[in-house]
Design a protein around this motif. Sequence first.
Motif, mmCIF file in Angstrom:
data_model
loop_
_atom_site.group_PDB
_atom_site.id
_atom_site.type_symbol
_atom_site.label_atom_id
_atom_site.label_comp_id
_atom_site.label_asym_id
_atom_site.label_seq_id
_atom_site.Cartn_x
_atom_site.Cartn_y
_atom_site.Cartn_z
ATOM 1 N N TYR A 172 0.774 -1.207 0.030
ATOM 2 C CA TYR A 172 -0.133 0.132 0.191
ATOM 3 C C TYR A 172 0.928 1.377 0.025
ATOM 4 O O TYR A 172 0.769 2.174 -0.585
ATOM 5 N N SER A 173 1.855 1.200 0.693
ATOM 6 C CA SER A 173 2.662 2.404 0.958
ATOM 7 C C SER A 173 3.512 2.664 -0.504
ATOM 8 O O SER A 173 4.110 3.762 -0.670
ATOM 9 N N LYS A 174 3.707 1.489 -1.520
ATOM 10 C CA LYS A 174 4.252 1.536 -2.721
ATOM 11 C C LYS A 174 3.020 1.952 -3.712
ATOM 12 O O LYS A 174 3.205 1.997 -5.001
ATOM 13 N N ALA A 192 3.950 5.486 7.219
ATOM 14 C CA ALA A 192 3.919 5.720 5.967
ATOM 15 C C ALA A 192 2.712 6.934 5.558
ATOM 16 O O ALA A 192 3.061 7.735 4.765
ATOM 17 N N SER A 193 1.549 6.895 6.415
ATOM 18 C CA SER A 193 0.598 7.875 6.340
ATOM 19 C C SER A 193 -0.146 7.911 7.555
ATOM 20 O O SER A 193 -1.153 6.998 8.038
ATOM 21 N N LYS A 194 -0.090 8.935 8.364
ATOM 22 C CA LYS A 194 -0.801 9.076 9.616
ATOM 23 C C LYS A 194 -2.273 9.171 9.354
ATOM 24 O O LYS A 194 -3.277 8.738 10.013
ATOM 25 N N LYS A 195 -2.671 10.060 8.251
ATOM 26 C CA LYS A 195 -4.085 10.332 7.832
ATOM 27 C C LYS A 195 -4.508 8.859 7.394
ATOM 28 O O LYS A 195 -5.881 8.699 7.699
ATOM 29 N N ASP A 196 -3.944 8.084 6.666
ATOM 30 C CA ASP A 196 -4.584 6.898 6.249
ATOM 31 C C ASP A 196 -4.652 5.893 7.695
ATOM 32 O O ASP A 196 -5.566 5.312 7.640
ATOM 33 N N PHE A 197 -3.869 5.949 8.629
ATOM 34 C CA PHE A 197 -3.852 5.139 9.760
ATOM 35 C C PHE A 197 -5.272 5.478 10.486
ATOM 36 O O PHE A 197 -6.063 4.689 10.834
ATOM 37 N N HIS A 235 15.331 5.410 -0.615
ATOM 38 C CA HIS A 235 14.211 5.814 -0.126
ATOM 39 C C HIS A 235 13.286 4.839 0.784
ATOM 40 O O HIS A 235 13.005 5.262 1.875
ATOM 41 N N THR A 236 13.773 3.742 0.451
ATOM 42 C CA THR A 236 12.883 2.497 1.431
ATOM 43 C C THR A 236 13.974 2.537 2.642
ATOM 44 O O THR A 236 13.303 2.214 3.748
ATOM 45 N N GLU A 249 -0.329 8.033 -9.603
ATOM 46 C CA GLU A 249 0.710 8.365 -8.776
ATOM 47 C C GLU A 249 1.901 7.193 -8.599
ATOM 48 O O GLU A 249 2.919 7.536 -8.239
ATOM 49 N N CYS A 250 1.331 5.874 -8.880
ATOM 50 C CA CYS A 250 2.214 4.670 -8.578
ATOM 51 C C CYS A 250 3.385 4.747 -9.594
ATOM 52 O O CYS A 250 3.255 5.085 -10.902
#
Length: 276
Positions: free
Chosen positions: A75-77, A250-255, A160-161, A140-141
């Motif tokens: 998902y983060s990718k 990865a994404s606090k908003k998505d969390f 980046h990883t 965006e992927c």
Amino acid sequence: MPMIEFDFLPDVLKESIVLTLTVTVLMFIIEAVNISSKGRMFSFLHRKTYGQVLLSSLLGAVPGCLGGYFTVSMYSKKMFSFGALLAMAIATTGDEAFVMLASFPKQALLIFAGLLLAGIATGLIYDRFNQDYISRDVAECDCSDDGTSEHKTLKHKLLHTAKHGVRIFAWTFGVMVLIGIIDQMVDLESWVSGNVVPMIILAALIGCIPQSGPHMVFVSLYASGILPLPILLASCVSQDGHAGLPLIAASKKDFFRLKCIKFILGIAVGLIALIF
């Protein structure tokens, strides 16, 4: 106020390192395979969102947190939709799956099957009504490599990883230290008493904590015959083991979006189970 002891720090450090290395290695593998295949290895997933949901649900149903880490990495990718992430998070019972299988195997298998079906259904419904979000993810992927862009080189991707891995460790260690301190201030087990409906809401709320420990309380109490099934189900739906920790990085908003949805679903499942 009780004196806070920090003798749990070595275990937290060890667990944070293991989790971070696991997620980072998975991300390295995903990047290496994706680049070596010039994006063709995972490109089919973008055309088949139902395939993403089904695969992530099956990964979540596997006992342990590895399937969750893999799904969060995908998902983060931007290789999995949010619906696929949601499906995994509902289907998984994390490390507690092993305890459930050992303590009440027949009921555990039925719970796993129910969570798997619930995860698939919820993921498909979410993606069905959020096509714009999926389209943005696909757009965006960075899932192809024509060899002309510096940002698509293996070196850049691996760097980046690695940076992402550092953020995962920082968030994981910080959150787990905070949980360790709270656990000394509040006896979570003593909360599990009284009226069933408030306990369903409480179980769903505690399940939002991105860690396996709180869920173990409900599993243990159910195994001992103290806790009714609806409360356990609310906890199972709301929690997702340690899989939420790398998602915070990865994404606090998505969390928070994921946890809000699962909190509501956890309460709904618990109440439905209570009625029937």
